[in-house]
Write a protein that holds these residues in place. Sequence first.
Motif, mmCIF file in Angstrom:
data_model
loop_
_atom_site.group_PDB
_atom_site.id
_atom_site.type_symbol
_atom_site.label_atom_id
_atom_site.label_comp_id
_atom_site.label_asym_id
_atom_site.label_seq_id
_atom_site.Cartn_x
_atom_site.Cartn_y
_atom_site.Cartn_z
ATOM 1 N N MET A 1 -12.652 -4.092 3.589
ATOM 2 C CA MET A 1 -11.220 -4.706 3.642
ATOM 3 C C MET A 1 -10.807 -4.856 5.120
ATOM 4 O O MET A 1 -11.138 -4.115 5.942
ATOM 5 N N ARG A 2 -10.174 -6.088 5.605
ATOM 6 C CA ARG A 2 -9.894 -6.448 6.881
ATOM 7 C C ARG A 2 -8.189 -6.536 7.033
ATOM 8 O O ARG A 2 -7.620 -6.990 6.147
ATOM 9 N N ILE A 3 -7.598 -6.017 7.902
ATOM 10 C CA ILE A 3 -6.320 -6.102 8.051
ATOM 11 C C ILE A 3 -5.944 -7.358 8.391
ATOM 12 O O ILE A 3 -6.253 -8.307 9.451
ATOM 13 N N VAL A 4 -4.828 -7.919 7.703
ATOM 14 C CA VAL A 4 -4.025 -9.277 7.860
ATOM 15 C C VAL A 4 -3.077 -8.835 8.725
ATOM 16 O O VAL A 4 -2.683 -9.687 9.639
ATOM 17 N N GLN A 5 -2.197 -7.974 8.463
ATOM 18 C CA GLN A 5 -1.020 -7.261 9.177
ATOM 19 C C GLN A 5 -0.650 -6.201 8.886
ATOM 20 O O GLN A 5 -0.658 -5.606 7.717
ATOM 21 N N SER A 6 -0.160 -5.312 9.866
ATOM 22 C CA SER A 6 0.257 -4.398 9.973
ATOM 23 C C SER A 6 1.883 -4.228 9.402
ATOM 24 O O SER A 6 2.656 -4.826 10.187
ATOM 25 N N LEU A 7 2.155 -3.548 8.173
ATOM 26 C CA LEU A 7 3.572 -3.564 7.921
ATOM 27 C C LEU A 7 4.469 -2.432 8.207
ATOM 28 O O LEU A 7 5.633 -2.640 8.585
ATOM 29 N N ASN A 8 3.837 -1.319 8.222
ATOM 30 C CA ASN A 8 4.454 -0.267 8.720
ATOM 31 C C ASN A 8 3.434 0.826 9.172
ATOM 32 O O ASN A 8 2.027 0.793 8.615
ATOM 33 N N GLN A 9 3.699 2.304 9.316
ATOM 34 C CA GLN A 9 2.688 3.023 9.891
ATOM 35 C C GLN A 9 1.835 3.703 8.311
ATOM 36 O O GLN A 9 0.739 3.940 8.427
ATOM 37 N N ASN A 10 2.641 3.355 7.147
ATOM 38 C CA ASN A 10 2.061 3.812 5.912
ATOM 39 C C ASN A 10 1.540 2.565 5.061
ATOM 40 O O ASN A 10 1.200 2.836 3.797
ATOM 41 N N ALA A 11 1.508 1.334 5.616
ATOM 42 C CA ALA A 11 1.529 0.186 4.655
ATOM 43 C C ALA A 11 0.667 -0.991 5.418
ATOM 44 O O ALA A 11 1.259 -1.397 6.685
ATOM 45 N N LEU A 12 -0.066 -1.583 4.872
ATOM 46 C CA LEU A 12 -0.939 -2.748 5.603
ATOM 47 C C LEU A 12 -1.164 -3.752 4.542
ATOM 48 O O LEU A 12 -1.335 -3.590 3.153
ATOM 49 N N LEU A 13 -1.196 -5.175 5.111
ATOM 50 C CA LEU A 13 -1.574 -6.119 4.139
ATOM 51 C C LEU A 13 -3.089 -6.512 4.600
ATOM 52 O O LEU A 13 -3.250 -6.785 5.987
ATOM 53 N N VAL A 14 -3.862 -6.560 3.621
ATOM 54 C CA VAL A 14 -5.277 -6.506 3.742
ATOM 55 C C VAL A 14 -5.898 -7.753 2.953
ATOM 56 O O VAL A 14 -5.226 -8.177 2.150
ATOM 57 N N SER A 15 -7.080 -7.981 3.363
ATOM 58 C CA SER A 15 -7.837 -9.157 2.713
ATOM 59 C C SER A 15 -9.156 -8.644 2.453
ATOM 60 O O SER A 15 -9.788 -8.033 2.983
ATOM 61 N N ASP A 16 -9.532 -8.992 1.075
ATOM 62 C CA ASP A 16 -10.660 -8.350 0.712
ATOM 63 C C ASP A 16 -11.297 -9.462 -0.091
ATOM 64 O O ASP A 16 -10.816 -9.745 -1.546
ATOM 65 N N GLU A 17 -12.525 -10.121 0.100
ATOM 66 C CA GLU A 17 -13.109 -11.169 -0.893
ATOM 67 C C GLU A 17 -12.318 -12.466 -1.114
ATOM 68 O O GLU A 17 -12.156 -12.676 -2.335
ATOM 69 N N GLY A 18 -11.293 -12.757 -0.203
ATOM 70 C CA GLY A 18 -10.342 -13.734 -0.519
ATOM 71 C C GLY A 18 -8.886 -13.416 -1.180
ATOM 72 O O GLY A 18 -8.296 -14.236 -1.339
ATOM 73 N N GLN A 19 -9.016 -12.247 -1.668
ATOM 74 C CA GLN A 19 -7.821 -11.828 -2.122
ATOM 75 C C GLN A 19 -7.097 -10.879 -1.472
ATOM 76 O O GLN A 19 -7.566 -9.786 -0.803
ATOM 77 N N GLU A 20 -5.812 -11.208 -1.209
ATOM 78 C CA GLU A 20 -4.938 -10.266 -0.416
ATOM 79 C C GLU A 20 -4.148 -9.040 -1.071
ATOM 80 O O GLU A 20 -3.805 -9.337 -2.354
ATOM 81 N N PHE A 21 -4.137 -7.938 -0.502
ATOM 82 C CA PHE A 21 -3.532 -6.713 -1.115
ATOM 83 C C PHE A 21 -2.408 -6.165 0.013
ATOM 84 O O PHE A 21 -2.725 -6.355 1.065
ATOM 85 N N ILE A 22 -1.494 -5.282 -0.709
ATOM 86 C CA ILE A 22 -0.836 -4.446 -0.061
ATOM 87 C C ILE A 22 -1.409 -2.999 -0.227
ATOM 88 O O ILE A 22 -1.325 -2.681 -1.679
#
Length: 279
Positions: A1-22
């Motif tokens: 998983m790679r970080i798309v955006q840091s939301l806060n210290q305890n949460a990230l928006l990431v991408s994995d195989e074309g699907q985004e997750f928080i």
Amino acid sequence: MRIVQSLNQNALLVSDEGQEFIIIGKGIGYGKKKGDLVENEEVSKYYKIKNSENEQRVQAILEELDEEVVLMAERIAKHAQEALQKELNESFIFSLAAHIKFTEEKYRQDIEIPEPFHYELRYLYPKEYKVAEWAVDFLNSEYNMNLPKVEISFFILHFVNGLLENEQVSNAVELSEMLNDLVEIVEHSLGCSLDRNSLEFSRFIIHIRYFILRTNNKEKKIRKNSENMDKLYGMTTAIYPKEYAVVHEMKQLLKQMYGIEFGAAEDFYLLLHLVRLSN
């Protein structure tokens, strides 16, 4: 998983195989930047985001929340899904977490919030009511939040609007307003306050709820009346003219405000409920 955006210290928006997750995890966002890899063992919870509108809303919410509030919402959501045997939508936890944060602040500041249709919601959604009651007790006992009973109604609305499978749940507030309007007509016309804890009131609300949900479709067709029902209703109205007038006023409201019409069969059953209530 790679970080798309840091939301806060305890949460990230990431991408994995074309699907985004928080993803949520204690300190998972500390020192991280876009493009960095995240290991699975760092993650305590994944949330799949299905559309960009939800993604933006969840991101905005998470920027204002700390991990503890999200964990509160997680525990409540888990209990709700087990108790209701239904799935809650993808943004439910974040919406609930935002409400918990707001709730904590408003009672700390002694802001008075009016109770939304408490009795109507209790009879409309009895299962959700029990879960909401549990949620308020849970927050009070586990986190010393000292929430009043009025919060049960707000939690019911969150559970109802978080359910996935029932198309009618999105109209929970409208349905509650409709019932509230009808109860006001009954009380004004009969010149008395109804006992909202009585069995008769419970039956009355439940009957109207199912009737409205049954007739509130696109066609809003009037149910056919049999001759026998017409005659029976005609005889009953002669015996109970006051209650008949209330039924007529209720029908007018439903037709003018909500486009709902019905015939003598429903008239008759409503009249019987009103007779019980007035006695």
